[in-house]
Structure formats: C-alpha cells, structure tokens
Design a protein around this motif. Structure first.
Motif: not given
Length: 272
Positions: A8, A66, A21, A62, A17
């Motif tokens: 990621a 992130y 996600a 998430n 980000p």
C-alpha cells in the motif's frame, strides 16, 4: 497484513491514501464475492443493514489509517489507533484482572510505538478517527460473526462499502485516473486487498465467533509486537530497551486476559 501495508505504501506515490484504501476494499470485495457468492437472503432485511454497517466501519477505518500513516510515523499512528480496541476492552471488562490487562496493553503499545504527540495535528486526527472505527469494527464484527454467517455477511458489507466509497477514487484528479489504468496498480490493489483484508478479516470472523469482544480486543495488542518483530527480521530495525519492555507488557496483558475469556459466543443461531 504487514506485507500488504508495504504494498500500500508503494502505491502512495501514484494515488492518494484514501484511493489506495478504496482499491484495497474493492480488491477484497471482488475476491470474497468470487469465493463466497452470498445467497439472496444476505442482501435483504436486518442482516443486510448489519453487514453494511460493519463494512462501512471497516472501510472508514482503513481510509483513516492510510491517511494517518501518510502524515505520521507508522508506530505513532498504530499507537494512537490502538486506543480503539483498548477502549472496547476497558468498557467490556468486569474483573480487576481485565483492567490490569488493559493497562498493561496500553503501556506496552505506547512503549513500542514511542508516540510523538508533536507530530502532524491532521495525522493525529486521522489516527483518532481510525481508532474510533476500529472500536466499531470490533463491536459490529462480533455481531456479524455471532450471526452464524460471518464470512458471507462480511462479503456483503465489503461490497456495499466499495460502492459507497468509490467516489474517493476521484480524489487524486486526472493523475489518479491515469494510475487506475495501469495494470500493475490494479494487481497491487488486489494483492493489498487479499493480504491486508481478506486473510486477516476472515481469521477475525473465525476468532470473534469463539471469543468475547473484550478478550479479542486485548489479543489485538499482539499487532504492535508483531510489527516490532517484522521490523527486526525484515528491516534490521533493532528494538530499543523501551520497545523490548513494551513487548513484555503486551505479552503480560495477553497472558492475564486469556486465562478467563468472555462468555462463549452463540454459534449457529441463524444457521451455518
């Protein structure tokens, strides 16, 4: 999970980000739909709405995490995020041993992570948001798992959340859209979804059916300890004395709490 996190981070140069996600979520949902193929009953009524709430809580957790690790050191973000499961364990505890376990876990995580509160304020806010959603993930995940169809309901929840949050893919503008056309980006997204969502969350559903949410929350304290070990073995990051003490505190918390679990979960109430 940590291999998925590494993939990621590699995508952060190509996409925001939040978009990474969402791609993670879409990859996980695609794999789960192909595997589970939930029956029509999973897409209706109370069961559907419960699964949708769980899926959205997971997805928002998430996204927030992130965004946090894009602004804060990973250890700092993990420490702040861990306030979520610690809060769940503290609220659900009923015995002095439980309180002691929660305190040991909290101290251990803080020692391991070496939190720097002078970091990015926005990063701290994102991490606190992730902590809130992590608490919701545990509570809602317990309800989904106890229903007896946890994996199918998780699949439905992930699919719903993927659709609801899909507009975040546009957050990066034309550059992000161009990146989405790259087959390598899509392959990495599926890899992140499998490693960071499918495998660990499927295991969570299995565990949550057998443990109370307080015990599960304290067991999550193993995550920072695992991250420390992975850093030592994979990245040659030698832990400091405080980090070693933190690992010891976490192990003590798990040992204290695991002697007496919560009341066993009701399994198979709705079949499965």
């Amino acid at each position: 999970m940590y291999v998925g996190a590494a993939l990621a981070v590699a995508l952060f140069d190509r996409l925001p980000p939040s978009a990474v996600a969402v791609l993670r979520l879409m990859g996980a949902a695609a794999v789960l739909l192909a595997w589970r193929r939930p029956a029509r009953s999973a897409w209706r009524g109370t069961r559907f709405w419960r699964a949708s709430a769980f899926g959205l809580a997971t997805a928002l957790m998430n996204v927030a995490f992130y965004e946090a690790i894009a602004r804060l050191p990973l250890g700092t973000a993990v420490a702040i995020e861990f306030c979520g499961p610690v809060a769940v364990a503290a609220v659900a505890s009923r015995r002095p041993r439980d309180v002691g376990a929660v305190l040991f876990a909290a101290v251990g995580v803080l020692l391991i992570a070496d939190v720097r509160w002078s970091g990015s304020p926005s990063g701290v806010l994102w991490a606190l948001g992730a902590a809130t959603m992590w608490a919701a993930y545990i509570v809602l995940g317990k309800r989904v798992a106890s229903g007896g169809n946890g994996l199918d309901d998780m699949t439905v929840g992930f699919a719903v959340a993927a659709v609801v949050l899909s507009p975040l893919l546009l957050a990066g503008g034309p550059g992000a859209l161009a990146a989405l056309a790259d087959p390598l980006v899509l392959v990495l997204a599926v890899g992140v979804g499998v490693l960071s969502s499918v495998v660990p969350y499927v295991l969570d559903q299995v565990v949550l059916r057998r443990l109370g949410q307080a015990r599960f929350a304290v067991l999550l304290a193993l995550l920072p300890a695992t991250a420390t070990v992975v850093g030592l073995v994979g990245l040659a990051q030698l832990p400091t004395v405080l980090e070693f003490l933190g690992i010891g505190a976490v192990v003590t918390a798990v040992a204290l709490r695991s002697r007496d679990g919560d009341a066993p979960a009701t399994v198979g109430r709705t079949g499965g």
